[in-house]
Design an enzyme around this catalytic site. Structure first.
Site, mmCIF file in Angstrom:
data_model
loop_
_atom_site.group_PDB
_atom_site.id
_atom_site.type_symbol
_atom_site.label_atom_id
_atom_site.label_comp_id
_atom_site.label_asym_id
_atom_site.label_seq_id
_atom_site.Cartn_x
_atom_site.Cartn_y
_atom_site.Cartn_z
ATOM 1 N N TYR A 224 0.830 -1.212 0.000
ATOM 2 C CA TYR A 224 0.000 0.000 0.000
ATOM 3 C C TYR A 224 0.868 1.267 0.000
ATOM 4 O O TYR A 224 0.364 2.363 -0.181
ATOM 5 C CB TYR A 224 -0.928 0.058 1.225
ATOM 6 C CG TYR A 224 -1.900 -1.077 1.374
ATOM 7 C CD1 TYR A 224 -2.146 -1.983 0.351
ATOM 8 C CD2 TYR A 224 -2.603 -1.243 2.576
ATOM 9 C CE1 TYR A 224 -3.048 -3.032 0.515
ATOM 10 C CE2 TYR A 224 -3.507 -2.283 2.741
ATOM 11 C CZ TYR A 224 -3.720 -3.173 1.721
ATOM 12 O OH TYR A 224 -4.613 -4.206 1.904
ATOM 13 N N HIS B 51 0.727 -11.446 1.782
ATOM 14 C CA HIS B 51 -0.378 -10.695 1.174
ATOM 15 C C HIS B 51 -1.119 -11.507 0.109
ATOM 16 O O HIS B 51 -2.346 -11.477 0.029
ATOM 17 C CB HIS B 51 0.164 -9.393 0.568
ATOM 18 C CG HIS B 51 -0.856 -8.321 0.427
ATOM 19 N ND1 HIS B 51 -0.548 -6.985 0.482
ATOM 20 C CD2 HIS B 51 -2.199 -8.379 0.240
ATOM 21 C CE1 HIS B 51 -1.650 -6.278 0.326
ATOM 22 N NE2 HIS B 51 -2.668 -7.095 0.169
HETATM 23 C C1 1BO Z 1 -4.333 -5.539 -4.029
HETATM 24 C C2 1BO Z 1 -4.620 -5.371 -2.552
HETATM 25 C C3 1BO Z 1 -5.842 -6.121 -2.113
HETATM 26 C C4 1BO Z 1 -6.223 -5.895 -0.678
HETATM 27 O O1 1BO Z 1 -5.189 -5.952 0.252
#
Ligand code: 1BO
Length: 277
Positions: free
Chosen positions: A47, A105
């Site tokens: 992010y 992630h």
């Molecule tokens: C691409 C990021 C999705 C949510 O964390």
């Protein structure tokens, strides 16, 4: 604030999502969120706002141990050494000491899962994080990750809202004592708020459609939600969901919308998702 007990972690069931927030506005919003009662903040290396999120947490004056902070390692950094270096850099940027939860992630089939899970466990062992988990892991990969991990995984963070069927992931999380953390929990702008199931419940309870959808999220055992907004008034609105309850019929009517199975976050690097239940 209600919390979920997940394999030793206590995760507040409503958090602040920060995807797309940046700069001073991000720090201000995080500090504001904590000042009005949020105790769970979600960020990620991907992010590119960890420094601002950390600054907001520090500026809030809320004691560090009162806030549950999650960050995540992007899927291009899943090799052992890279993972640990990337995690260290995240902790450095946040500037608040170890995080409460470190997540992979997205899975990456180019890197053996065993290698990444070993790195995730090492990050925990090295004191970079108190707890570990995954994000965007469908049930098959989640089972593999759990089997490979020495320390218990505490959460799978996935896209989840009433227009997407995540029944299988939720069942897998519950069976493993894990939380399922919902991102994009509101499906805002996608027509959900206008459905009779949501709009009628909102009218009955004197709440906004968004509040009804968030209530639907946190009223499901084991589910936490991390709505994101750039507006202070929305932060307050999203938090104001603990003074009413949806009836069983209302929960069921909203859950029935999941048959639409519409996903917002699907990328070339996404894993093969679970089929609807
Ligand atoms: C691409 C990021 C999705 C949510 O964390």
């Amino acid at each position: 604030m209600h919390s979920i007990d997940a394999n030793g972690a206590r995760i507040p069931c409503l958090g602040m999502g920060t995807w797309t927030l940046s700069g001073e506005a991000c720090s201000d919003l995080v500090a504001h969120a904590l000042s009005i009662g949020y105790r769970h903040v979600d960020t990620a290396g991907g992010y590119r706002n960890e420094a601002e999120v950390g600054a907001g947490i520090r500026a809030s004056g809320v004691a560090r141990d009162e806030v549950f902070v999650t960050t995540k390692i992007w899927h291009t950094h899943l090799q052992y050494d890279d993972f640990l270096r990337t995690a260290e850099a995240s902790i450095e940027r946040l500037g608040i000491g170890p995080v409460d939860l470190l997540l992979i992630h997205w899975p990456n089939p180019a890197v053996p899962l065993a290698e990444t899970i070993a790195a995730l466990n090492a990050a925990r062992g090295n004191g970079l994080t108190r707890h570990i988990g995954v994000s965007n892991f469908p049930t098959g990969l989640l089972a593999q990750a759990r089997a490979l991990s020495a320390a218990p995984l505490v959460a799978d963070q996935v896209e989840h809202h009433p227009m997407l069927d995540q029944t299988k992931v939720l069942a897998a999380c519950r069976a493993a004592g894990m939380a399922m953390v919902s991102y994009c929990p509101l499906f805002r702008g996608g027509g959900l708020f206008e459905t009779p199931a949501v709009a009628d419940a909102a009218r009955r309870h004197g709440k906004t459609p968004g509040q009804v959808v968030l209530r639907w999220q946190v009223q499901q055992p084991g589910v936490a939600a991390i709505p994101r907004t750039s507006r202070k008034e929305r932060l307050a609105e999203n938090l104001d969901i603990f003074d009413f309850a949806l009836s069983e019929a209302e929960m069921a009517a909203i859950s029935a919308l999941q048959a639409a199975n519409r996903r917002l976050c699907d990328f070339a690097f996404s894993p093969e998702w679970d089929e609807p239940a």
